[in-house]
Design an enzyme around this catalytic site. Sequence first.
Site, PDB file in Angstrom:
ATOM      1  N   LYS A 107       0.865  -1.193   0.000  1.00  0.00           N
ATOM      2  CA  LYS A 107       0.000   0.000   0.000  1.00  0.00           C
ATOM      3  C   LYS A 107       0.889   1.226   0.000  1.00  0.00           C
ATOM      4  CE  LYS A 107      -4.352  -0.085   0.634  1.00  0.00           C
ATOM      5  NZ  LYS A 107      -5.430  -0.464  -0.160  1.00  0.00           N
ATOM      6  N   GLY A 219     -20.947   6.143   2.762  1.00  0.00           N
ATOM      7  CA  GLY A 219     -20.067   6.536   1.667  1.00  0.00           C
ATOM      8  C   GLY A 219     -20.850   6.725   0.381  1.00  0.00           C
ATOM      9  N   GLY A 221     -18.660   7.018  -2.643  1.00  0.00           N
ATOM     10  CA  GLY A 221     -17.528   7.010  -3.577  1.00  0.00           C
ATOM     11  C   GLY A 221     -17.712   5.860  -4.561  1.00  0.00           C
ATOM     12  N   ASN A 222     -16.619   5.490  -5.182  1.00  0.00           N
ATOM     13  CA  ASN A 222     -16.662   4.448  -6.219  1.00  0.00           C
ATOM     14  C   ASN A 222     -17.273   3.136  -5.704  1.00  0.00           C
ATOM     15  OD1 ASN A 222     -14.729   1.958  -7.175  1.00  0.00           O
ATOM     16  ND2 ASN A 222     -15.427   3.214  -8.879  1.00  0.00           N
TER      17      ASN A 222
HETATM   18  N1  GLU Z   1      -7.193  -0.159  -3.379  1.00  0.00           N
HETATM   19  C1  GLU Z   1      -7.988  -1.325  -3.600  1.00  0.00           C
HETATM   20  C2  GLU Z   1      -8.014  -2.195  -2.366  1.00  0.00           C
HETATM   21  O1  GLU Z   1      -7.850  -1.741  -1.254  1.00  0.00           O
HETATM   22  C3  GLU Z   1      -7.543  -2.075  -4.839  1.00  0.00           C
HETATM   23  C4  GLU Z   1      -6.133  -2.511  -4.843  1.00  0.00           C
HETATM   24  C5  GLU Z   1      -5.652  -3.036  -6.181  1.00  0.00           C
HETATM   25  O2  GLU Z   1      -6.428  -3.065  -7.123  1.00  0.00           O
HETATM   26  O3  GLU Z   1      -4.475  -3.393  -6.236  1.00  0.00           O
HETATM   27  O4  GLU Z   1      -8.308  -3.353  -2.438  1.00  0.00           O
END
Ligand code: GLU
Length: 428
Positions: A107, A219, A221-222
Amino acid sequence: MSAGAFNPFQMAQSQFDRIADVLKLDAGTRELLRWPLREYHFLIPVRMDDGSHKVFRGFRCQHNDARGPCKGGIRFHPHETIDTVRALAMWMTWKCSTVDIPLGGGKGGVICDPHHLSAFEQQGICRGWVRQIARNVGPVQDVPAPDVMTNPQHMLWMLDEWEAIHGEKGPGFITGKPVGMGGSLGRTEATGYGVGYVVREALKILGIAPDKALAAIQGFGNVSQYAVKILNSFGTKVVCVSCWNQKDQTSYTFAKKDGIDVDALLSITDHFGSIDTEKAKAMGVQVLPGDKWIDQEVDILIPAALENQVTGENVQRISKRVKLIAEGANGPTTPEADSVLHERGVFCIPDVLANAGGVTCSYFEQVQCNTNYFWPKDEVLSKLDAKMTSAFKAVHDLSKKKNLYMRDACYQISVDRVARACRDRGWV
Ligand code: GLU
């Protein structure tokens, strides 16, 4: 971090410790999996529109790559901390393992608020982030993606910078790219739809007809937007969503007893994701305080905003009617609230399963980039449904067999797979 303040990394570590005890992991494996394998902290100098320079702080944590390259989003958030990024990286390891895709967990983040940055300044942050870490990320090392307040445009700027540095095309470096520029059809919908697929499976187990069920979502959002759409397609009404209002610097819940109309709400949502409160009222939508999503009389509750939302302080406000919680966000429920929900017999679909649709589709995006052949949307979504459904079934089967809470069953499967990969490689 001040004493008593919520620390997501401590929460992630304590969740892990509990499962490590159950799985009787040896001391070396525990020590390895409690921490990120590697983490990077760096400064990103950016020339601002007024000619001044501002220095932003960036992070990347690579929690574990025993099962494949690290994978996980990059967040832009004014309150980003290294401990939040560490926790989210660890959860990505368990998430990829839960849906059994050949990826590890990572992350990233930048302390910034895109609301107050021009497109040019945001591009500067994206390119600067990649410049600081270009040697340590890539298609076979660590593959970023969008997350809170980052989007396909940000991913494309990052890809462009990475390709310029390496002097080669490398569309597998990053996922969540725009369609037509190496992105996968269905990636935008994937996380929200994935939440819907596992909710559908859980309703079957609970014996609740989807067209009789009501849901409330935190939320807009997406994740939330597409969760509403897919739930509506199953006949489930969503009676409220909530969102942050940039202008008032406060959050609101938008409620309608016979179900909100997501397209109507989207038509009055600005590019910061804030729904216009006056226009919503004119549409017959009730505008309530931001925390009212939690005490709605519904069957399904979906926290799809940020971590630390269902806590010891507000868990008692959840209506007795709620039978199912699906965690669209990462880490929305604190362990204290979780034990209350467990005792109450609420069926919980944990974050690392419920919101795994995004990373699963990111994996499909990588496969398509590597073969340079892109699948039609139907094919992407049916593969996504199959993957989410089989992961849900595996977790539910274990929870039935061993009489476990879904979160514990999920963690047992995912942590065990990662621990085994570390052992098989001879790391521990
Ligand atoms: N940010 C998204 C998650 O927390 C997607 C991560 C990704 O596609 O690598 O799962």
